[in-house]
Scaffold this active site. Structure first.
Site, PDB file in Angstrom:
ATOM      1  CB  ALA A 246      37.932  28.381 -65.407  1.00 40.91           C
ATOM      2  CB  ALA A 247      33.554  32.313 -66.936  1.00 37.13           C
ATOM      3  N   GLY A 248      35.380  31.364 -69.245  1.00 37.28           N
ATOM      4  CA  GLY A 248      35.629  31.221 -70.679  1.00 37.28           C
ATOM      5  C   GLY A 248      36.008  29.783 -71.037  1.00 37.28           C
ATOM      6  CG  ASP A 249      39.602  28.087 -69.653  1.00 33.50           C
ATOM      7  OD1 ASP A 249      39.869  28.565 -70.769  1.00 33.50           O
ATOM      8  OD2 ASP A 249      40.359  28.210 -68.666  1.00 33.50           O
TER       9      ASP A 249
HETATM   10  P1  ATP Z   1      37.696  34.014 -67.769  1.00 32.43           P
HETATM   11  O1  ATP Z   1      38.983  34.636 -68.238  1.00 32.43           O
HETATM   12  O2  ATP Z   1      37.195  34.551 -66.440  1.00 32.43           O
HETATM   13  O3  ATP Z   1      37.696  32.531 -67.843  1.00 32.43           O
HETATM   14  P2  ATP Z   1      36.669  35.153 -70.155  1.00 32.43           P
HETATM   15  O4  ATP Z   1      37.062  36.592 -69.963  1.00 32.43           O
HETATM   16  O5  ATP Z   1      37.469  34.342 -71.095  1.00 32.43           O
HETATM   17  O6  ATP Z   1      36.548  34.433 -68.769  1.00 32.43           O
HETATM   18  P3  ATP Z   1      33.879  35.903 -70.229  1.00 32.43           P
HETATM   19  O7  ATP Z   1      33.380  36.589 -71.440  1.00 32.43           O
HETATM   20  O8  ATP Z   1      34.104  36.728 -69.008  1.00 32.43           O
HETATM   21  O9  ATP Z   1      35.166  35.069 -70.654  1.00 32.43           O
HETATM   22  O10 ATP Z   1      32.878  34.731 -69.813  1.00 32.43           O
HETATM   23  C1  ATP Z   1      32.658  33.610 -70.645  1.00 32.43           C
HETATM   24  C2  ATP Z   1      31.202  33.236 -70.571  1.00 32.43           C
HETATM   25  O11 ATP Z   1      30.881  32.925 -69.203  1.00 32.43           O
HETATM   26  C3  ATP Z   1      30.248  34.351 -70.960  1.00 32.43           C
HETATM   27  O12 ATP Z   1      30.010  34.348 -72.356  1.00 32.43           O
HETATM   28  C4  ATP Z   1      28.998  33.969 -70.175  1.00 32.43           C
HETATM   29  O13 ATP Z   1      28.287  32.980 -70.883  1.00 32.43           O
HETATM   30  C5  ATP Z   1      29.573  33.344 -68.904  1.00 32.43           C
HETATM   31  N1  ATP Z   1      29.628  34.333 -67.813  1.00 32.43           N
HETATM   32  C6  ATP Z   1      30.697  35.062 -67.410  1.00 32.43           C
HETATM   33  N2  ATP Z   1      30.363  35.883 -66.386  1.00 32.43           N
HETATM   34  C7  ATP Z   1      29.045  35.659 -66.140  1.00 32.43           C
HETATM   35  C8  ATP Z   1      28.100  36.183 -65.202  1.00 32.43           C
HETATM   36  N3  ATP Z   1      28.442  37.123 -64.316  1.00 32.43           N
HETATM   37  N4  ATP Z   1      26.831  35.709 -65.242  1.00 32.43           N
HETATM   38  C9  ATP Z   1      26.462  34.749 -66.130  1.00 32.43           C
HETATM   39  N5  ATP Z   1      27.315  34.217 -67.033  1.00 32.43           N
HETATM   40  C10 ATP Z   1      28.584  34.663 -67.050  1.00 32.43           C
END
Ligand code: ATP
Length: 299
Positions: A246-249
């Protein structure tokens, strides 16, 4: 002004196992827990935690999980009156096995999310709504109609095209802000690979199809924003990531909260990057999302 989210609600059923079972094997698990999830509900909660007024529109079944998901949203201050019950259908669930090596095996049953229909989009009450958030965990026809309804009501549309899939041509010009990760950018752009080195190029190409603003998130490398022929890279703070679920969310919810307050896109992306960096240092989806005060304290 407020944010509306038209999308999915799931109950995540998480079983920790020492290793993945073989076909036909019964394996004793270490623990079990349920977590509210679904990209729609996750983004709604992430946005509400940043102080925005948020309403969720979607569907659950007439079962215990559905009732629990609605009340979980209400506890977070999200208006869940637009979350309808579909009788005779289960609430969306994600059955997740996680082994001791942190590998996972997931099966998602869309259940009531698969019943979200164009009529639900037509029934959205958008008075006072500035921004509609869309993802692709509900049927595409309903997503397209929701974008049309939002635009007709004078709302901006933010699309997170996840899980990655091709978009109907009619949807592209209705999207104001496209936020996607590298995998989604690769698929939608028809590219061999998208990474920090070519994300600006990929974003420019996607923007040419309609969206004014395109943001490609790059995990630990932050994000790239493209608009008006210019791109800017926003690095992520270095943190000890323990769970990126949920980093992206979290990023999208925080971005939306700042945008409806009238913040510039630069400031909104900076805030979203800080919120997501906190989320990855904690375990869980909605449980890991920071409050506004936490983001401000750690900046
Ligand atoms: P997920 O599917 O895990 O929710 P995602 O693949 O949609 O994520 P990511 O690009 O992996 O999206 O991450 C979204 C945002 O979270 C990134 O732009 C960044 O700001 C933050 N982020 C993710 N991983 C890290 C990390 N290891 N350290 C710092 N920030 C991170």
């Amino acid at each position: 002004m407020s944010v509306a989210v038209f999308g999915s609600l799931n109950m995540d059923l998480v079983v920790r196992v020492p290793r993945m079972p073989e076909a036909g094997e019964t394996l004793t698990g270490r623990s079990f827990l349920t977590n509210p999830g679904g990209k729609g509900a996750n983004q709604a909660v992430a946005c509400a935690r940043q102080g925005a007024r948020v309403a969720m529109v979607g569907r659950v079944g007439d079962d215990a999980f559905g009732a629990e998901l609605r009340s979980a949203l209400a506890v977070q201050g999200v208006d869940a009156s637009g979350v309808l019950e579909t009788p005779g259908v289960s609430t969306g669930v994600a059955a997740i096995l996680v082994d001791d090596g942190a590998q996972n095996c997931i099966s998602v049953v869309p259940g009531a999310n698969g019943q979200v229909a164009e009529a639900d989009a037509d029934a959205m009450r958008l008075a006072g709504t500035k921004l509609l958030l869309l993802q692709l965990e509900v049927p595409m026809a309903a997503v397209l109609r929701a974008a049309q309804v939002a635009r007709a009501a004078g709302c901006q549309v933010l699309l997170n095209p996840a899980p990655a899939q091709a978009l109907p041509e009619a949807l592209w010009p209705l999207v104001d802000i496209l936020v996607l990760n590298e995998i989604e950018a690769k698929l939608l752009g028809g590219l061999a690979d998208v990474h920090a080195g070519n994300a600006a190029e990929a974003a420019a190409q996607l923007s040419a199809r309609g969206p004014r603003d395109v943001i490609v998130t790059l995990g630990a490398e932050g994000a790239v924003w493209f608009a008006d022929g210019k791109s800017r890279h926003f690095p992520a703070p270095q943190v000890r990531a323990v769970d990126t679920t949920a980093a992206g969310d979290t990023f999208i919810g925080a971005l939306a909260a700042l945008l409806v307050e009238g913040a510039t896109m630069d400031r909104a992306v900076e805030h979203a990057i800080r919120a997501a960096a906190i989320a990855v240092t904690r375990v869980g989806a909605q449980a890991s999302m920071p409050t506004r005060a936490e983001v401000l304290t750690r900046s």
